[in-house]
Write a protein that holds these residues in place. Structure first.
Motif, PDB file in Angstrom:
ATOM      1  N   ASP A   1       0.664 -12.377  14.970  1.00  0.00           N
ATOM      2  CA  ASP A   1       0.380 -12.206  16.393  1.00  0.00           C
ATOM      3  C   ASP A   1       0.177 -13.589  17.009  1.00  0.00           C
ATOM      4  N   PHE A   2       1.268 -14.219  17.407  1.00  0.00           N
ATOM      5  CA  PHE A   2       1.206 -15.580  17.933  1.00  0.00           C
ATOM      6  C   PHE A   2       0.543 -15.633  19.308  1.00  0.00           C
ATOM      7  N   GLU A   3       0.714 -14.601  20.086  1.00  0.00           N
ATOM      8  CA  GLU A   3       0.061 -14.567  21.397  1.00  0.00           C
ATOM      9  C   GLU A   3      -1.452 -14.589  21.239  1.00  0.00           C
ATOM     10  N   ARG A   4      -1.943 -13.831  20.282  1.00  0.00           N
ATOM     11  CA  ARG A   4      -3.386 -13.810  20.000  1.00  0.00           C
ATOM     12  C   ARG A   4      -3.856 -15.191  19.540  1.00  0.00           C
ATOM     13  N   LEU A   5      -3.071 -15.817  18.653  1.00  0.00           N
ATOM     14  CA  LEU A   5      -3.435 -17.140  18.172  1.00  0.00           C
ATOM     15  C   LEU A   5      -3.504 -18.134  19.320  1.00  0.00           C
ATOM     16  N   GLN A   6      -2.531 -18.110  20.212  1.00  0.00           N
ATOM     17  CA  GLN A   6      -2.526 -19.027  21.349  1.00  0.00           C
ATOM     18  C   GLN A   6      -3.755 -18.836  22.223  1.00  0.00           C
ATOM     19  N   GLU A   7      -4.142 -17.594  22.461  1.00  0.00           N
ATOM     20  CA  GLU A   7      -5.320 -17.306  23.284  1.00  0.00           C
ATOM     21  C   GLU A   7      -6.591 -17.823  22.623  1.00  0.00           C
ATOM     22  N   ILE A   8      -6.686 -17.659  21.307  1.00  0.00           N
ATOM     23  CA  ILE A   8      -7.868 -18.147  20.588  1.00  0.00           C
ATOM     24  C   ILE A   8      -7.906 -19.666  20.620  1.00  0.00           C
ATOM     25  N   ALA A   9      -6.768 -20.309  20.351  1.00  0.00           N
ATOM     26  CA  ALA A   9      -6.703 -21.768  20.334  1.00  0.00           C
ATOM     27  C   ALA A   9      -7.064 -22.362  21.693  1.00  0.00           C
ATOM     28  N   ASP A  10      -6.733 -21.657  22.751  1.00  0.00           N
ATOM     29  CA  ASP A  10      -7.051 -22.141  24.100  1.00  0.00           C
ATOM     30  C   ASP A  10      -8.542 -22.058  24.413  1.00  0.00           C
ATOM     31  N   CYS A  11      -9.268 -21.207  23.680  1.00  0.00           N
ATOM     32  CA  CYS A  11     -10.667 -20.944  24.019  1.00  0.00           C
ATOM     33  C   CYS A  11     -11.674 -21.474  22.997  1.00  0.00           C
ATOM     34  N   VAL A  12     -11.218 -21.805  21.800  1.00  0.00           N
ATOM     35  CA  VAL A  12     -12.121 -22.262  20.737  1.00  0.00           C
ATOM     36  C   VAL A  12     -11.825 -23.727  20.443  1.00  0.00           C
ATOM     37  N   GLU A  13     -12.847 -24.572  20.507  1.00  0.00           N
ATOM     38  CA  GLU A  13     -12.645 -26.006  20.395  1.00  0.00           C
ATOM     39  C   GLU A  13     -12.553 -26.487  18.959  1.00  0.00           C
ATOM     40  N   ILE A  14     -13.203 -25.806  18.019  1.00  0.00           N
ATOM     41  CA  ILE A  14     -13.199 -26.283  16.640  1.00  0.00           C
ATOM     42  C   ILE A  14     -11.852 -25.968  15.974  1.00  0.00           C
ATOM     43  N   PRO A  15     -11.502 -26.685  14.896  1.00  0.00           N
ATOM     44  CA  PRO A  15     -10.227 -26.437  14.205  1.00  0.00           C
ATOM     45  C   PRO A  15     -10.117 -25.005  13.692  1.00  0.00           C
ATOM     46  N   LEU A  16      -8.914 -24.453  13.785  1.00  0.00           N
ATOM     47  CA  LEU A  16      -8.643 -23.095  13.327  1.00  0.00           C
ATOM     48  C   LEU A  16      -7.938 -23.120  11.978  1.00  0.00           C
ATOM     49  N   VAL A  17      -8.254 -22.113  11.165  1.00  0.00           N
ATOM     50  CA  VAL A  17      -7.760 -22.026   9.792  1.00  0.00           C
ATOM     51  C   VAL A  17      -7.012 -20.713   9.607  1.00  0.00           C
ATOM     52  N   LEU A  18      -5.963 -20.747   8.780  1.00  0.00           N
ATOM     53  CA  LEU A  18      -5.196 -19.545   8.486  1.00  0.00           C
ATOM     54  C   LEU A  18      -5.225 -19.278   6.984  1.00  0.00           C
ATOM     55  N   HIS A  19      -5.731 -18.119   6.605  1.00  0.00           N
ATOM     56  CA  HIS A  19      -5.719 -17.697   5.205  1.00  0.00           C
ATOM     57  C   HIS A  19      -4.501 -16.799   4.963  1.00  0.00           C
TER      58      HIS A  19
ATOM     59  N   THR B   1      -8.652 -10.903  14.627  1.00  0.00           N
ATOM     60  CA  THR B   1      -9.672 -11.623  15.382  1.00  0.00           C
ATOM     61  C   THR B   1      -9.456 -11.445  16.878  1.00  0.00           C
ATOM     62  N   THR B   2     -10.526 -11.181  17.599  1.00  0.00           N
ATOM     63  CA  THR B   2     -10.444 -11.123  19.053  1.00  0.00           C
ATOM     64  C   THR B   2     -10.900 -12.460  19.638  1.00  0.00           C
ATOM     65  N   VAL B   3     -10.398 -12.773  20.808  1.00  0.00           N
ATOM     66  CA  VAL B   3     -10.760 -14.023  21.467  1.00  0.00           C
ATOM     67  C   VAL B   3     -12.264 -14.060  21.735  1.00  0.00           C
ATOM     68  N   GLU B   4     -12.806 -12.952  22.203  1.00  0.00           N
ATOM     69  CA  GLU B   4     -14.221 -12.895  22.556  1.00  0.00           C
ATOM     70  C   GLU B   4     -15.110 -13.142  21.342  1.00  0.00           C
ATOM     71  N   GLU B   5     -14.772 -12.489  20.206  1.00  0.00           N
ATOM     72  CA  GLU B   5     -15.585 -12.676  19.010  1.00  0.00           C
ATOM     73  C   GLU B   5     -15.461 -14.092  18.471  1.00  0.00           C
ATOM     74  N   ALA B   6     -14.274 -14.657  18.525  1.00  0.00           N
ATOM     75  CA  ALA B   6     -14.081 -16.017  18.030  1.00  0.00           C
ATOM     76  C   ALA B   6     -14.929 -17.011  18.821  1.00  0.00           C
ATOM     77  N   LYS B   7     -14.902 -16.909  20.141  1.00  0.00           N
ATOM     78  CA  LYS B   7     -15.692 -17.797  20.993  1.00  0.00           C
ATOM     79  C   LYS B   7     -17.182 -17.648  20.715  1.00  0.00           C
ATOM     80  N   GLU B   8     -17.651 -16.408  20.663  1.00  0.00           N
ATOM     81  CA  GLU B   8     -19.079 -16.151  20.489  1.00  0.00           C
ATOM     82  C   GLU B   8     -19.538 -16.557  19.092  1.00  0.00           C
ATOM     83  N   PHE B   9     -18.721 -16.285  18.088  1.00  0.00           N
ATOM     84  CA  PHE B   9     -19.083 -16.617  16.721  1.00  0.00           C
ATOM     85  C   PHE B   9     -19.210 -18.131  16.551  1.00  0.00           C
ATOM     86  N   ALA B  10     -18.250 -18.879  17.078  1.00  0.00           N
ATOM     87  CA  ALA B  10     -18.305 -20.338  16.987  1.00  0.00           C
ATOM     88  C   ALA B  10     -19.542 -20.871  17.695  1.00  0.00           C
TER      89      ALA B  10
END
Length: 281
Positions: free
Chosen positions: A189-207, A154-163
């Protein structure tokens, strides 16, 4: 008590813990995961994946889980997991599932958005929460090490736009986990997760939580994951608890042992996910 996942996952996000999304596949698995929730006095998402509906039907699961949820003090959500077929997702909603996942992760971005939006509109009218996935969590045999190839992540940009475009209530992200048993070593990729969590307000899920490593999963929860799916490890636990002496044991006793294995496995993951009872201060 039967609830939807909106308040459940928002409480997890606020409390910095995760709720297990435990996949069920027969009656013993349902009783095992709910037994774990009762013994730990913690919330639970009981998940039925579309691929398991030939063995455990949508209406059947709804009736069984509603019965046990009514008898439980813990918050229990009934979740339709990895819904690929819109007709089946709607069937789950109409049957009383309180949460559904639209899995358009293998589709092009715009098609995933459109498919998800249609379900969000239908579900929200009926008070049902919706999870979707951006990026793609593959099977163990197709596991990708993010250090070598991050095309499925997942990219930060796609996560933000998709939400923003879909209005989903929670978002599954791909940071290096895989479904099934791993064929390689999981590197998240914890760095990626941190960036997504900082930019997406809704709860995040891990499969793909099974086999990802306790330390990895606890760290992911601390970085913002609010729900972790567990399936393969529950099946492995059921198998391992019945393996020794199977030929000398009755089928009834084996079913009981399988249920116990599933319960013990989930109780372990409650600790890994730092799960709390939202009603306890």
């Amino acid at each position: 008590m039967l609830v939807n996942t909106k308040q459940m996952l928002e409480a997890a996000k606020k409390g910095n813990y995760a709720v297990p999304g435990a996949n069920v596949f027969n009656l013993e698995s349902i009783k095992g995961v709910i037994g774990a929730a009762r013994e730990k006095n913690l919330p639970l998402m009981v998940c039925l994946a579309e691929v398991h509906t030939p063995e455990l039907g949508i209406e059947e699961t709804a009736r069984i889980v509603k019965y046990y949820a009514k008898e439980s003090e813990q918050e229990i959500a009934l979740h339709f997991d990895h819904g690929f077929t819109p007709e089946l997702i709607r069937q789950a909603i109409d049957a009383g599932f309180t949460s559904v996942m639209v899995d358009g992760s293998s589709l092009p971005f715009h098609e995933n958005v459109e498919k998800t939006k249609e379900i969000v509109e239908y579900a929200h009218k009926k008070g049902v929460t919706v999870e979707a996935e951006i990026g793609h969590v593959g099977g163990g045999e197709s596991y990708l090490d993010p250090e070598d190839d991050d095309t499925m992540l997942t990219t930060v940009e796609e996560a933000k736009e998709f939400a923003r475009l879909t209005g989903v209530d929670s978002l599954a992200v791909s940071i290096g986990t895989a479904h099934g048993e791993y064929k390689g070593t999981p590197h998240l990729d914890f760095e990626r997760l941190q960036e997504i969590a900082d930019c997406v307000e809704i709860p995040l899920v891990l499969h793909g939580g099974s086999g990802s490593g306790d330390e990895n999963l606890t760290k992911a929860v601390k970085l913002g994951i609010c729900k972790v799916n567990i399936c393969t490890d529950l099946m492995i636990a059921a198998r391992d608890y019945t393996k020794e002496g199977y030929g000398e044991r009755s089928y009834y006793d084996s079913m009981t042992l399988a249920q116990e294995g599933i319960k013990d496995c989930l109780k372990h993951y409650y600790d890994v996910f730092l799960t709390k009872n939202p009603s306890e201060k």
